[in-house]
Every structure is written in C-alpha cells, then in structure tokens.
Design a protein around this motif. Structure first.
Motif, short mmCIF file in Angstrom:
data_model
loop_
_atom_site.label_atom_id
_atom_site.label_comp_id
_atom_site.label_asym_id
_atom_site.label_seq_id
_atom_site.Cartn_x
_atom_site.Cartn_y
_atom_site.Cartn_z
N ALA A 35 0.84 -1.20 0.00
CA ALA A 35 0.00 0.00 0.00
C ALA A 35 0.87 1.25 0.00
O ALA A 35 0.56 2.23 -0.68
N TYR A 36 1.98 1.20 0.73
CA TYR A 36 2.90 2.34 0.77
C TYR A 36 3.46 2.62 -0.62
O TYR A 36 3.53 3.77 -1.07
N LYS A 37 3.88 1.56 -1.31
CA LYS A 37 4.45 1.72 -2.66
C LYS A 37 3.43 2.28 -3.64
O LYS A 37 3.77 3.09 -4.50
N ALA A 38 2.18 1.84 -3.51
CA ALA A 38 1.14 2.26 -4.45
C ALA A 38 0.53 3.62 -4.12
O ALA A 38 -0.04 4.27 -5.00
N GLU A 39 0.65 4.06 -2.89
CA GLU A 39 -0.02 5.29 -2.45
C GLU A 39 0.57 6.52 -3.14
O GLU A 39 1.78 6.69 -3.20
N ASP A 46 2.66 9.11 4.28
CA ASP A 46 3.32 9.39 5.55
C ASP A 46 2.66 8.60 6.69
O ASP A 46 3.34 8.06 7.56
N ALA A 47 1.32 8.53 6.68
CA ALA A 47 0.60 7.79 7.71
C ALA A 47 0.98 6.30 7.67
O ALA A 47 1.21 5.68 8.71
N ILE A 48 1.05 5.73 6.48
CA ILE A 48 1.44 4.31 6.34
C ILE A 48 2.86 4.12 6.84
O ILE A 48 3.16 3.15 7.54
N LEU A 52 4.13 1.60 9.84
CA LEU A 52 5.19 0.61 9.66
C LEU A 52 6.35 0.84 10.63
O LEU A 52 6.91 -0.12 11.19
N THR A 53 6.71 2.09 10.84
CA THR A 53 7.78 2.42 11.79
C THR A 53 7.38 2.01 13.20
O THR A 53 8.16 1.39 13.93
N ASN A 54 6.14 2.33 13.60
CA ASN A 54 5.65 1.97 14.92
C ASN A 54 5.65 0.45 15.09
O ASN A 54 6.05 -0.06 16.13
N SER A 55 5.20 -0.24 14.07
CA SER A 55 5.15 -1.71 14.14
C SER A 55 6.54 -2.29 14.36
O SER A 55 6.72 -3.19 15.18
N ARG A 56 7.51 -1.77 13.64
CA ARG A 56 8.89 -2.26 13.79
C ARG A 56 9.44 -1.96 15.18
O ARG A 56 10.06 -2.81 15.82
N MET A 57 9.21 -0.75 15.67
CA MET A 57 9.69 -0.37 17.00
C MET A 57 9.07 -1.25 18.08
O MET A 57 9.74 -1.66 19.03
N CYS A 58 7.78 -1.56 17.93
CA CYS A 58 7.09 -2.41 18.91
C CYS A 58 7.66 -3.83 18.89
O CYS A 58 7.88 -4.42 19.95
#
Length: 166
Positions: A35-39, A46-48, A52-58
């Motif tokens: 979705a990030y690539k296609a957006e 930026d929201a996506i 993704l950043t939050n998911s990785r940090m968690c």
C-alpha cells in the motif's frame, strides 16, 4: 488420550497475549508495504510509513502496538478425548484462562494496560489485571486443545441499541 496440564493452558494464554501485543502478522506488514508503494497522496503515504515504523519499533522493543490492549477473548476448541491435569478442586477453564490473562497483563517486562471494569454499571472499578476474559468454548472431536486469543480494543466490544421514539 492426551493429558493437558492447567499450567500449559495458563502459559499459552499469557504467551499469546504478550506476542500479539507487539507483533503484527507478516501478511499485514507486507500488505502495508504494498500500500505504501502504491499510495500517491503524501499525507496517506506518511501515515502508512508511521504505522510501519511503529510496528517495527514495537516488535524490536517488545512494547504494545496500541495502548488499548483490549478485552481478552479466549476461544477454546477442546477435544473430547482430552483429559485435564493440575487443576485445583473446583477450578475451571475460565479460571485458567483468567490466570493466563493476569500473568500477561502484569508481566513486569511488558505490562499491558488493564481496561476491564469489575462493576461497569456502578462503581466502575478497574480490575488492573484485565480479568475476567471472555471465554468461548467448543467441544470438538479429537485429542487436542486449540487456543485462539484475541485482545479486542474496548470499542470493538461495545454493544448498543438505538431506538427512535415519537
């Protein structure tokens, strides 16, 4: 006949809750990446990226993805040929599931926010350990127990009824 220990059920529920508190499923991460690539929209892109950043940090820090770790739903498919061991006299699968929830939510390495109220209508006192869980049980053929755990955010468990009066 398979013998399942109460301690194993408790540990399974606790471990599952900790795991789902900080890991998104891989298919979800891959779909977000696509979705990030296609957006095309910069705000949406930026929201996506933030998700993704939050998911990785968690995942790396073993910290909850969302502060609303939810009302715990435990789904048990219990085989008819299963025998239970290690339960105290008079105890139940509900109590074992609740103990797993308690251990997960009070885990000192990753405490989760309790959001269940002991008396939601009057005193509204938080149980602090997110018990009791909502336990759904089916008796199925076989000699296994399948445990599925879902921590559903408080909003998804709210139920209401709307009526228009003249």
């Amino acid at each position: 006949m398979t013998v399942i220990k109460a301690a194993d059920l408790i540990e399974s529920v606790a471990d599952a809750l900790q795991y789902i508190s900080y890991y998104h499923p891989m298919d979800y991460i891959k779909a977000l990446g696509e979705a990030y690539k296609a957006e095309q929209g910069p705000a949406a892109k930026d929201a996506i990226a933030q998700i993704l950043t939050n998911s990785r940090m968690c995942a790396e820090g073993h910290r909850p993805i969302c502060q609303d770790t939810g009302i715990v739903n435990v789904f048990l498919d219990v085989g008819m040929e299963v025998r239970w061991d290690g339960f105290a006299a008079g105890s139940s699968l509900q109590e074992a599931a609740d103990e797993g929830v308690r251990r997960a939510y009070l885990n000192p390495d990753n405490p989760l926010r309790g959001s269940v109220l002991a008396d939601p209508l009057f005193t509204r006192k938080n149980t602090r350990d997110n018990t009791p869980a909502v336990v759904h049980m089916r008796v199925v053929a076989g000699d296994k127990v399948e445990v599925t755990v879902a921590a559903k955010g408080g909003g998804s468990e709210n139920k209401s009824k709307f009526v228009m009066l003249n």
